[in-house]
Design a protein around this motif. Structure first.
Motif, PDB file in Angstrom:
ATOM      1  N   PRO A 149      -0.735  -4.976   9.157  1.00 29.64           N
ATOM      2  CA  PRO A 149       0.172  -6.129   9.038  1.00 29.64           C
ATOM      3  C   PRO A 149       0.030  -6.906   7.743  1.00 29.64           C
ATOM      4  CG  PRO A 149      -0.763  -6.022  11.237  1.00 29.64           C
ATOM      5  CD  PRO A 149      -1.475  -4.977  10.424  1.00 29.64           C
ATOM      6  N   ASP A 150      -1.182  -6.887   7.163  1.00 29.90           N
ATOM      7  CA  ASP A 150      -1.375  -7.630   5.917  1.00 29.90           C
ATOM      8  C   ASP A 150      -1.393  -6.731   4.679  1.00 29.90           C
ATOM      9  OD1 ASP A 150      -3.728  -6.429   6.676  1.00 29.90           O
ATOM     10  OD2 ASP A 150      -5.023  -8.126   6.146  1.00 29.90           O
ATOM     11  N   ASP A 151      -1.053  -5.449   4.833  1.00 24.12           N
ATOM     12  CA  ASP A 151      -0.929  -4.561   3.677  1.00 24.12           C
ATOM     13  C   ASP A 151       0.383  -4.843   2.949  1.00 24.12           C
ATOM     14  OD1 ASP A 151      -3.306  -3.283   4.132  1.00 24.12           O
ATOM     15  OD2 ASP A 151      -2.418  -1.503   5.077  1.00 24.12           O
ATOM     16  N   PRO A 152       0.419  -4.644   1.641  1.00 21.46           N
ATOM     17  CA  PRO A 152       1.672  -4.853   0.917  1.00 21.46           C
ATOM     18  C   PRO A 152       2.663  -3.718   1.161  1.00 21.46           C
ATOM     19  CG  PRO A 152      -0.029  -4.042  -0.564  1.00 21.46           C
ATOM     20  CD  PRO A 152      -0.698  -4.301   0.746  1.00 21.46           C
ATOM     21  N   GLY A 153       3.950  -4.040   1.046  1.00 21.27           N
ATOM     22  CA  GLY A 153       4.974  -3.014   1.113  1.00 21.27           C
ATOM     23  C   GLY A 153       5.294  -2.545   2.513  1.00 21.27           C
ATOM     24  N   GLY A 154       5.724  -1.295   2.601  1.00 21.15           N
ATOM     25  CA  GLY A 154       6.107  -0.733   3.886  1.00 21.15           C
ATOM     26  C   GLY A 154       6.263   0.770   3.781  1.00 21.15           C
ATOM     27  N   VAL A 155       6.994   1.352   4.729  1.00 20.39           N
ATOM     28  CA  VAL A 155       7.210   2.794   4.759  1.00 20.39           C
ATOM     29  C   VAL A 155       8.687   3.066   5.011  1.00 20.39           C
ATOM     30  CG1 VAL A 155       6.731   4.953   5.993  1.00 20.39           C
ATOM     31  CG2 VAL A 155       4.885   3.327   5.585  1.00 20.39           C
ATOM     32  N   GLY A 156       9.266   3.991   4.215  1.00 19.76           N
ATOM     33  CA  GLY A 156      10.616   4.464   4.446  1.00 19.76           C
ATOM     34  C   GLY A 156      10.590   5.817   5.127  1.00 19.76           C
ATOM     35  N   VAL A 186       8.860  10.932   4.251  1.00 22.88           N
ATOM     36  CA  VAL A 186       8.117   9.687   4.430  1.00 22.88           C
ATOM     37  C   VAL A 186       7.749   9.171   3.047  1.00 22.88           C
ATOM     38  CG1 VAL A 186       6.075   8.569   5.395  1.00 22.88           C
ATOM     39  CG2 VAL A 186       7.141  10.473   6.615  1.00 22.88           C
ATOM     40  N   GLU A 187       8.064   7.895   2.785  1.00 22.42           N
ATOM     41  CA  GLU A 187       7.795   7.338   1.461  1.00 22.42           C
ATOM     42  C   GLU A 187       7.130   5.975   1.595  1.00 22.42           C
ATOM     43  OE1 GLU A 187      10.282   5.937  -2.521  1.00 22.42           O
ATOM     44  OE2 GLU A 187      11.118   7.475  -1.178  1.00 22.42           O
ATOM     45  N   ARG A 188       5.943   5.850   1.003  1.00 17.79           N
ATOM     46  CA  ARG A 188       5.284   4.546   0.964  1.00 17.79           C
ATOM     47  C   ARG A 188       5.978   3.678  -0.078  1.00 17.79           C
ATOM     48  NH1 ARG A 188       0.208   2.562   2.805  1.00 17.79           N
ATOM     49  NH2 ARG A 188       0.359   0.304   2.506  1.00 17.79           N
ATOM     50  N   LEU A 189       6.362   2.462   0.332  1.00 15.24           N
ATOM     51  CA  LEU A 189       7.139   1.575  -0.526  1.00 15.24           C
ATOM     52  C   LEU A 189       6.321   0.360  -0.949  1.00 15.24           C
ATOM     53  CD1 LEU A 189      10.406   1.528   1.633  1.00 15.24           C
ATOM     54  CD2 LEU A 189       9.942   2.996  -0.337  1.00 15.24           C
ATOM     55  N   GLU A 190       6.532  -0.080  -2.174  1.00 16.34           N
ATOM     56  CA  GLU A 190       5.946  -1.324  -2.658  1.00 16.34           C
ATOM     57  C   GLU A 190       6.857  -2.480  -2.245  1.00 16.34           C
ATOM     58  OE1 GLU A 190       2.991  -1.397  -4.031  1.00 16.34           O
ATOM     59  OE2 GLU A 190       2.850   0.802  -4.002  1.00 16.34           O
ATOM     60  N   TRP A 191       6.342  -3.711  -2.387  1.00 13.06           N
ATOM     61  CA  TRP A 191       7.209  -4.853  -2.161  1.00 13.06           C
ATOM     62  C   TRP A 191       8.448  -4.742  -3.050  1.00 13.06           C
ATOM     63  CZ3 TRP A 191       6.141  -6.618   2.159  1.00 13.06           C
ATOM     64  CH2 TRP A 191       4.900  -7.132   2.554  1.00 13.06           C
ATOM     65  N   ASN A 192       9.605  -5.073  -2.477  1.00 17.42           N
ATOM     66  CA  ASN A 192      10.869  -5.134  -3.199  1.00 17.42           C
ATOM     67  C   ASN A 192      11.341  -3.779  -3.730  1.00 17.42           C
ATOM     68  OD1 ASN A 192      11.033  -8.062  -2.954  1.00 17.42           O
ATOM     69  ND2 ASN A 192       9.393  -8.123  -4.481  1.00 17.42           N
ATOM     70  N   GLU A 193      10.821  -2.688  -3.161  1.00 18.60           N
ATOM     71  CA  GLU A 193      11.272  -1.350  -3.532  1.00 18.60           C
ATOM     72  C   GLU A 193      12.290  -0.865  -2.500  1.00 18.60           C
ATOM     73  OE1 GLU A 193       9.545   3.183  -4.265  1.00 18.60           O
ATOM     74  OE2 GLU A 193       8.172   1.524  -3.864  1.00 18.60           O
ATOM     75  N   PRO A 194      13.550  -0.677  -2.889  1.00 19.02           N
ATOM     76  CA  PRO A 194      14.596  -0.342  -1.910  1.00 19.02           C
ATOM     77  C   PRO A 194      14.537   1.114  -1.458  1.00 19.02           C
ATOM     78  CG  PRO A 194      15.528  -0.430  -4.106  1.00 19.02           C
ATOM     79  CD  PRO A 194      14.092  -0.868  -4.246  1.00 19.02           C
ATOM     80  N   PHE A 195      15.049   1.331  -0.259  1.00 19.70           N
ATOM     81  CA  PHE A 195      15.157   2.661   0.347  1.00 19.70           C
ATOM     82  C   PHE A 195      16.574   2.736   0.908  1.00 19.70           C
ATOM     83  CE2 PHE A 195      14.088   5.896   3.633  1.00 19.70           C
ATOM     84  CZ  PHE A 195      13.319   6.763   2.875  1.00 19.70           C
TER      85      PHE A 195
END
Length: 335
Positions: A233-240, A270-279
């Motif tokens: 929950p406190d990691d940056p970014g997300g997953v597409g 599966v793509e690991r995304l940084e903050w503000n990186e669009p998918f």
């Protein structure tokens, strides 16, 4: 005087997934009892904070106020009740503007998402009484109240026991219409072209999406992503995620898509995304969802999903009580 806000969503935990899946029914009486416990928890500190409650048409707030401990100054907020998510957002904005020390929220991911859109920097204790409960936790109401009291009275610093949870920003672009949406844990793209009952249940309908957190113990798309890529929950970014037919997929996973619904899904990418990186997705006909609920019907549309860091400040309840005990805030309480 220090203050705590309390938001109880009367509609949370009562949707169609009780009929089509295995989600537990959380009725008004159960929510009322949890909310009463929250107010009792405020008395764990020597000088209990005041409590302000979101009004509702189900009588939950009225019953809770009637049962409130005498040492707690508990009152309802005053605004016209619409019996819709707008009530939650209005209450959250009020608590933000009033600068309350903490807000306890009873609901699921959808309720917490509505709170997050208006709560600002106020610490949020999200208690699960909804359907999709990826973000809210199963904390006992009295314990949640103690944590809120410790934060509101300044016995524990919010900076030490809160983390900022990310969200997913959704933008749809088509020749006829541009729209936006915010998801808390996950935004899902479905090939089913109508909103209907709102619940996302059929794995064959899912095209993919973006999650702000991922773990196999989550529910929905966050669980699917968590089967191959973990995001705390406190990691940056997300997953597409891009999904495909499991019969032809190079990789498949088993995941809990909804309460009572375990499914096999095919993973295309599966793509690991940084903050503000669009998918992005190009959708000819479908629906974009947020936290397990269908929200936007789309046709010939580009859907852009972006993890952003502007989510709610979530409280670690166990860490809060431990810090309060170390500070002596729970000792020698006299009422």
């Amino acid at each position: 005087m220090s203050r705590v806000g309390l938001i109880v969503n009367p509609a949370a935990g009562r949707d169609v997934r009780r009929l089509t899946g295995g989600a537990t029914v959380v009725d008004s009486y159960a929510k009322r009892r949890v909310a009463e416990c929250v107010l009792d928890g405020l008395t764990a500190v020597a000088d209990p904070p005041a409590a302000r409650l979101m009004p509702d048409r189900s009588g939950i707030a009225d019953h809770v106020l009637e049962a409130s401990p005498s040492v707690v100054d508990a009152r309802p907020l005053e605004f016209p009740v619409e019996n819709s998510p707008a009530d939650t957002r209005r209450a959250a904005a009020h608590f933000r503007d009033e600068g309350v020390g903490a807000v306890v929220v009873l609901g699921g991911d959808g309720t917490t998402r509505d709170v997050a859109t208006a709560i600002g920097d106020v610490p949020v204790i999200a208690v699960s009484t909804g359907t999709n409960n990826v973000v809210p936790t199963s904390v006992e109401g009295t314990v949640a109240g103690v944590a809120a009291a410790l934060l509101a009275t300044g016995a524990v610093s919010a900076a030490d026991v809160t983390t900022r949870h990310g969200t997913v920003d959704v933008r749809t672009t088509s020749p006829d219409d541009d729209r936006s949406l915010t998801a808390l844990a996950a935004s899902e793209v479905s090939a089913r072209s109508f909103i209907g009952t709102r619940a996302l249940l059929e794995p064959a309908d899912l095209v993919g999406g973006v999650v702000s957190r991922a773990h196999p113990a989550d529910i929905g798309l966050a669980a699917v992503a968590g089967a191959v890529e973990r995001v705390a929950p406190d990691d940056p970014g997300g997953v597409g995620l891009r999904l495909t037919d499991p019969e032809t997929a190079a990789k498949t996973v088993r995941a809990v898509l909804a309460p009572g619904v375990t499914a096999t899904l095919g993973i295309e990418a599966v793509e690991r995304l940084e903050w503000n990186e669009p998918f992005t997705f190009e959708i000819s006909d479908g629906v974009v969802g947020a936290d397990g609920e269908r929200e936007l019907e789309v046709t010939d549309t580009t859907v852009e999903l972006t993890p952003v860091p502007e989510g709610p400040r979530l409280v670690d309840v166990e860490a809060t009580l431990a810090a309060g005990a170390r500070a002596g805030a729970l000792e020698d309480v006299e009422q």
